[in-house]
Design an enzyme around this catalytic site. Sequence first.
Site, PDB file in Angstrom:
ATOM      1  CG  HIS A 141      85.379 125.468 -22.692  1.00  0.00           C
ATOM      2  ND1 HIS A 141      84.062 125.498 -22.298  1.00  0.00           N
ATOM      3  CD2 HIS A 141      86.087 126.079 -21.707  1.00  0.00           C
ATOM      4  CE1 HIS A 141      83.967 126.100 -21.112  1.00  0.00           C
ATOM      5  NE2 HIS A 141      85.169 126.457 -20.736  1.00  0.00           N
TER       6      HIS A 141
HETATM    7  S1  FES Z   1      82.768 124.100 -25.354  1.00  0.00           S
HETATM    8 FE1  FES Z   1      82.590 124.377 -23.221  1.00  0.00          FE
HETATM    9  S2  FES Z   1      80.636 125.254 -23.006  1.00  0.00           S
HETATM   10 FE2  FES Z   1      80.803 124.916 -25.129  1.00  0.00          FE
END
Ligand code: FES
Length: 176
Positions: A141
């Site tokens: 993410h």
């Molecule tokens: S940014 Fe979501 S698991 Fe690493």
Amino acid sequence: MTTASSADHPTRRDFLYVATGAVAAVGAAATVWPLVSQMNPDASTIAAGAPIEVDLTPIAEGQDIKVFWRGKPIYISHRTKKQIEEARKVPVASLPDPQSDESRVKAGHDQWLVVVGICTHLGCIPIAHEGAYDGFFCPCHGSVYDTSGRIRQGPAPSNLPVPPYTFVSDTKIQIG
Ligand code: FES
């Protein structure tokens, strides 16, 4: 007299000498291995959390390695001067999870960063030497960590944790 053809093509007797030597070498290695092996914790002990020792000598400046302790990936980074400077010039109070770089490394061993390689957002494994801060980038993410393993951008709420470790010599650490 040795002919050109017998020099080029080993005889059956030559082969037997070579084969016997190879078996002897394997036999010696097989004898030494159990002795060495007995001195290390077995796999189940390591999995249960036994400390592990890591030799830092092969890790060149600017390189990272990943080892496993208690089933978790641990990044060991041999930081360059530039990476250390970048980690130290940022005002600590401006960080999402304020921690000084000095508090995350061992005094006198500032070039070594040791962190748990599990993103504090949802647990993906970040990639070393990626992202805008030359630290770690989590592809799941988009969390970005700096050269001290501190969260700088993205949804992760906190810095990559520093596991318990000590320097047992200038070139060896014990994790756990
Ligand atoms: S940014 Fe979501 S698991 Fe690493």
